[in-house]
Write a protein that holds these residues in place. Sequence first.
Motif, mmCIF file in Angstrom:
data_model
loop_
_atom_site.group_PDB
_atom_site.id
_atom_site.type_symbol
_atom_site.label_atom_id
_atom_site.label_comp_id
_atom_site.label_asym_id
_atom_site.label_seq_id
_atom_site.Cartn_x
_atom_site.Cartn_y
_atom_site.Cartn_z
ATOM 1 N N ALA A 336 15.792 12.711 -9.929
ATOM 2 C CA ALA A 336 15.325 11.347 -10.200
ATOM 3 C C ALA A 336 14.046 11.171 -9.401
ATOM 4 O O ALA A 336 13.913 11.728 -8.311
ATOM 5 N N VAL A 337 13.094 10.449 -9.944
ATOM 6 C CA VAL A 337 11.829 10.305 -9.239
ATOM 7 C C VAL A 337 11.406 8.837 -9.202
ATOM 8 O O VAL A 337 11.556 8.111 -10.187
ATOM 9 N N THR A 338 10.952 8.421 -8.036
ATOM 10 C CA THR A 338 10.499 7.037 -7.887
ATOM 11 C C THR A 338 8.984 6.975 -7.999
ATOM 12 O O THR A 338 8.272 7.718 -7.309
ATOM 13 N N LEU A 339 8.498 6.103 -8.872
ATOM 14 C CA LEU A 339 7.067 5.842 -8.958
ATOM 15 C C LEU A 339 6.795 4.607 -8.107
ATOM 16 O O LEU A 339 7.380 3.548 -8.328
ATOM 17 N N SER A 340 5.926 4.751 -7.127
ATOM 18 C CA SER A 340 5.697 3.677 -6.162
ATOM 19 C C SER A 340 4.822 2.581 -6.741
ATOM 20 O O SER A 340 3.734 2.840 -7.271
ATOM 21 N N LEU A 341 5.306 1.348 -6.634
ATOM 22 C CA LEU A 341 4.458 0.188 -6.962
ATOM 23 C C LEU A 341 3.981 -0.459 -5.667
ATOM 24 O O LEU A 341 3.819 -1.667 -5.582
ATOM 25 N N LYS A 342 3.779 0.369 -4.653
ATOM 26 C CA LYS A 342 3.367 -0.118 -3.342
ATOM 27 C C LYS A 342 2.081 0.578 -2.905
ATOM 28 O O LYS A 342 1.979 1.067 -1.780
ATOM 29 N N ALA A 343 1.148 0.636 -3.811
ATOM 30 C CA ALA A 343 -0.149 1.235 -3.460
ATOM 31 C C ALA A 343 -0.913 0.277 -2.551
ATOM 32 O O ALA A 343 -0.705 -0.932 -2.597
ATOM 33 N N PRO A 344 -1.797 0.811 -1.717
ATOM 34 C CA PRO A 344 -2.584 -0.080 -0.856
ATOM 35 C C PRO A 344 -3.410 -1.048 -1.701
ATOM 36 O O PRO A 344 -3.914 -0.686 -2.766
ATOM 37 N N GLY A 345 -3.499 -2.287 -1.232
ATOM 38 C CA GLY A 345 -4.346 -3.262 -1.914
ATOM 39 C C GLY A 345 -3.723 -3.900 -3.139
ATOM 40 O O GLY A 345 -4.368 -4.681 -3.832
ATOM 41 N N ILE A 406 7.718 6.042 -0.433
ATOM 42 C CA ILE A 406 9.052 5.513 -0.755
ATOM 43 C C ILE A 406 9.978 5.602 0.461
ATOM 44 O O ILE A 406 10.127 6.660 1.063
ATOM 45 N N GLY A 407 10.572 4.475 0.803
ATOM 46 C CA GLY A 407 11.471 4.419 1.961
ATOM 47 C C GLY A 407 10.754 4.305 3.286
ATOM 48 O O GLY A 407 11.391 4.233 4.337
ATOM 49 N N LEU A 408 9.426 4.295 3.241
ATOM 50 C CA LEU A 408 8.644 4.197 4.481
ATOM 51 C C LEU A 408 8.147 2.760 4.685
ATOM 52 O O LEU A 408 8.382 1.882 3.852
ATOM 53 N N LEU A 409 7.432 2.575 5.773
ATOM 54 C CA LEU A 409 7.084 1.219 6.189
ATOM 55 C C LEU A 409 6.300 0.430 5.141
ATOM 56 O O LEU A 409 6.480 -0.785 5.009
ATOM 57 N N THR A 410 5.440 1.105 4.395
ATOM 58 C CA THR A 410 4.628 0.353 3.424
ATOM 59 C C THR A 410 5.314 0.196 2.069
ATOM 60 O O THR A 410 4.741 -0.384 1.151
ATOM 61 N N ASP A 411 6.543 0.690 1.940
ATOM 62 C CA ASP A 411 7.328 0.460 0.722
ATOM 63 C C ASP A 411 8.021 -0.898 0.870
ATOM 64 O O ASP A 411 9.231 -1.018 0.827
ATOM 65 N N MET A 412 7.218 -1.915 1.072
ATOM 66 C CA MET A 412 7.755 -3.222 1.431
ATOM 67 C C MET A 412 8.323 -3.954 0.227
ATOM 68 O O MET A 412 7.740 -3.933 -0.853
ATOM 69 N N ILE A 448 6.719 8.061 11.284
ATOM 70 C CA ILE A 448 7.599 6.917 11.604
ATOM 71 C C ILE A 448 8.916 7.060 10.847
ATOM 72 O O ILE A 448 9.978 6.730 11.348
ATOM 73 N N GLY A 449 8.814 7.553 9.644
ATOM 74 C CA GLY A 449 10.029 7.838 8.865
ATOM 75 C C GLY A 449 10.645 6.606 8.238
ATOM 76 O O GLY A 449 9.986 5.587 8.049
ATOM 77 N N GLU A 450 11.930 6.720 7.954
ATOM 78 C CA GLU A 450 12.608 5.668 7.196
ATOM 79 C C GLU A 450 12.684 4.363 7.959
ATOM 80 O O GLU A 450 13.199 4.292 9.069
ATOM 81 N N ILE A 451 12.176 3.349 7.312
ATOM 82 C CA ILE A 451 12.210 2.021 7.905
ATOM 83 C C ILE A 451 12.000 1.034 6.763
ATOM 84 O O ILE A 451 11.280 1.325 5.812
ATOM 85 N N SER A 452 12.661 -0.092 6.836
ATOM 86 C CA SER A 452 12.449 -1.085 5.789
ATOM 87 C C SER A 452 11.768 -2.311 6.368
ATOM 88 O O SER A 452 12.103 -2.774 7.459
ATOM 89 N N LEU A 453 10.778 -2.800 5.650
ATOM 90 C CA LEU A 453 10.047 -3.988 6.074
ATOM 91 C C LEU A 453 9.963 -4.916 4.877
ATOM 92 O O LEU A 453 9.381 -4.554 3.855
ATOM 93 N N ASN A 454 10.607 -6.054 4.977
ATOM 94 C CA ASN A 454 10.659 -6.971 3.847
ATOM 95 C C ASN A 454 10.050 -8.326 4.215
ATOM 96 O O ASN A 454 10.204 -8.786 5.337
ATOM 97 N N ILE A 455 9.423 -8.939 3.218
ATOM 98 C CA ILE A 455 8.695 -10.188 3.476
ATOM 99 C C ILE A 455 9.109 -11.271 2.490
ATOM 100 O O ILE A 455 9.051 -11.073 1.272
ATOM 101 N N SER A 456 9.533 -12.418 3.016
ATOM 102 C CA SER A 456 9.842 -13.583 2.183
ATOM 103 C C SER A 456 8.909 -14.725 2.569
ATOM 104 O O SER A 456 8.688 -14.961 3.753
ATOM 105 N N GLY A 457 8.452 -15.440 1.577
ATOM 106 C CA GLY A 457 7.551 -16.569 1.838
ATOM 107 C C GLY A 457 8.270 -17.872 2.161
ATOM 108 O O GLY A 457 7.639 -18.876 2.464
#
Lengths: 566, 169
Positions: A336-345, A406-412, A448-457
């Motif tokens: 299974a492969v994840t396509l990231s929708l977490k590109a910079p910008g 995927i699964g890293l800090l910027t996969d917010m 840094i490895g696996e870490i989750s960072l989530n943001i709610s407004g």
Amino acid sequence: MYRYDTIDQQLVNERVAQYRGQIARNLAGTLSDDELRPLRLQNGLYIQRHGPMLRIAIPYGLLSSAQLRKLADVSRRYDRSVGHFTTRQNMQLNWPKFEETPEILGELATVEMHAIQTSGNCIRNITTDKFAGVAPDELTDPRPYCEILRQWSTFHPEFAFLPRKFKIAVNAAAEDRAVIRTHDVGLELVRNESGEIGVRVFAGGGMGRTPVIGKVVRDFLPRRHLLTYLDALIRVYNRYGRRDNLYKARIKILVNALGVEEFSRQVEAEWSFLKDGPATLTDEEFDRVAAHFAPPAYASLPADDPTFNAAIAANKTFAAWAKRSVHPHRVPGYAAVTLSLKAPGVAPGDITDIQMDVVADLADRFSFGELRVTHEQNVVLADVRQRDLPDIWATARAHGLATANIGLLTDMICCPGGDLCALANARSVPIALAVHEKFDDLDYLHDIGEISLNISGCMNSCGHHHVANIGILGVDKNNEEWYQITVGGQQGNDATIGKVIGPSFSAEEVPDVIESLVNVYVEQRSSSERFIDTYKRLGIEPFKERAYAGRDRRKPAITEEGAAHV
Amino acid sequence: MSRIIKNNRIVEDIWQLLKLAEGETPESVALTGEDIIFPLPVWQARKDEILSRERPIGVWIDSHEGPEAIADDLGRFTVIAVNFPKFADGRGYSTARLLRERFGFQGELRAIGDVLQDQIYFMKRCGFDAYAVRPDKDIEAALAGLTDFSESYQTAVDQPQPLFRRRSA
């Protein structure tokens, strides 16, 4: 995947006609805005800061390539050529025209799609594991259960006007990837001592302003009783859930007020009248639905593909991507492969019409024409041959879908926030972009490895900040945006609500504060520890101390009122 | 005389709905009129007096009043009305199903209060057969709401067999 029969299709068509009539009556002045509100919400239509937002249902996150192409087409013709995937595996269009929404729903109906019950105080879209049906750690495929629940919940006559929204998630794997314990009802498929598959029922979980981890209300429910038991459970909620206060209306408040034992007792008492009634699920129906999810025609392949392994050895960039994006599959030679929708910008979870078409093509070429939307706001191709991964990567990379995070800090996980959402207290996307900019070095991210960072407004917690290792919550004080930070939350089997580290920060401070928190981990970790492990070992203090070190500008922690029903 | 929807058509309503005005109590309110739908507290306070009128009896219960309160007396009622103080208050749907499915009420089950075109399909499914559509709304238009959908997935009063049991038949 499930395909509509003539009755399923007819119901969706009738829904479009009903909605078209409601919008026409509203425009004609015979259906007031207040009367329309719950009706349009049950068709996914919000009125937002800049205009309407339409939330389209993607049942349990599963899409065919034809459906995704239709979403691309709709986004081009009726919106600004971009869609946004949500944490509940749906898609939001942020710029549709109010008058055109019946046309959009009509278009969606042609590909067996709709926006039914994507909002409102009713049973919402059923969500599940992004790797359903292919995960090696899975007991059984949860999707037939999800589809049975979709049909049962669609236009449920008794539960169209519950005290508050009602979210159900299903997990069948050893690792819970569907966050079932933060749902109003979480269903875990389990096997009992005699080998029978049934359901462990959790209730009363939820995020929002009062985050609660769901509790077990029934340890084992035979499959045939699934619908009668849920009818009983939701009836207890419908009758006794609070309706006097919007913020205390979720089932978690009722479960906590009664205590889980008493709640469970009341459900059992109600169920005793419904048990073995006509809604008892038949094996024939289960098999009919399950047949739609029969495995595709997999080829017989070696477990390790030499082409894939050679590409990893030859190309560091590909290897880094594969390390994060390629996931094990229960069938040898597949992944299974994840396509990231977490590109910079780019706003997390956003996907352009062109990208949608590209993903649809990839699904057709490499993954039996199907794909999944994930809770983390990415896209998964669940059935690809390992040997095709270099080709998939090349195409994905050319279209900004192959960020190796995927699964890293910027996969917010990130909600649309104050830029678009009328409920938000603060913007969330600019925070995500700023954090992304700060952590733009992929090597460092991988370190840094696996870490989750989530943001709610806002407190409604659409960005699931409560269950992130690092959570960011936008709060408003005197019309200024501030951000409260939590640490130590996690999703999965050990779902935990994060703890607030202290007074909130300004938007400018947030990326540096995140860096401080990460630095504590990097300095103190033992070789195999993830961020969450180090946090558990050290506790909150060192993180707290570092976050505020040298920052003299503190603001008191703020708890703002959330809101709903716009 | 006002009009209601009953058994899928618009008919003249012969019942009077009694509501306690400001200052009136269940004990003191005058029981004048012929066929009256009494509020639950009036029924509870003056049961013998109401029975002695020897008229058909109606009772109405509010959204927070469960069907259990009248379950033992169902045989005495020609009409039970369930009030929807706001259409978004969905407790009346459970009340209706319980009255029909658990307690076996066979008489007229009427939705009153904030009763609108877009909810009566659900009401019908839950066992209502009469609808006092909000007076400012077009009752002819509301009638069409009963047939918004031609099929349904779930078990309910109007169709106890869920679709999956009929699909395979």
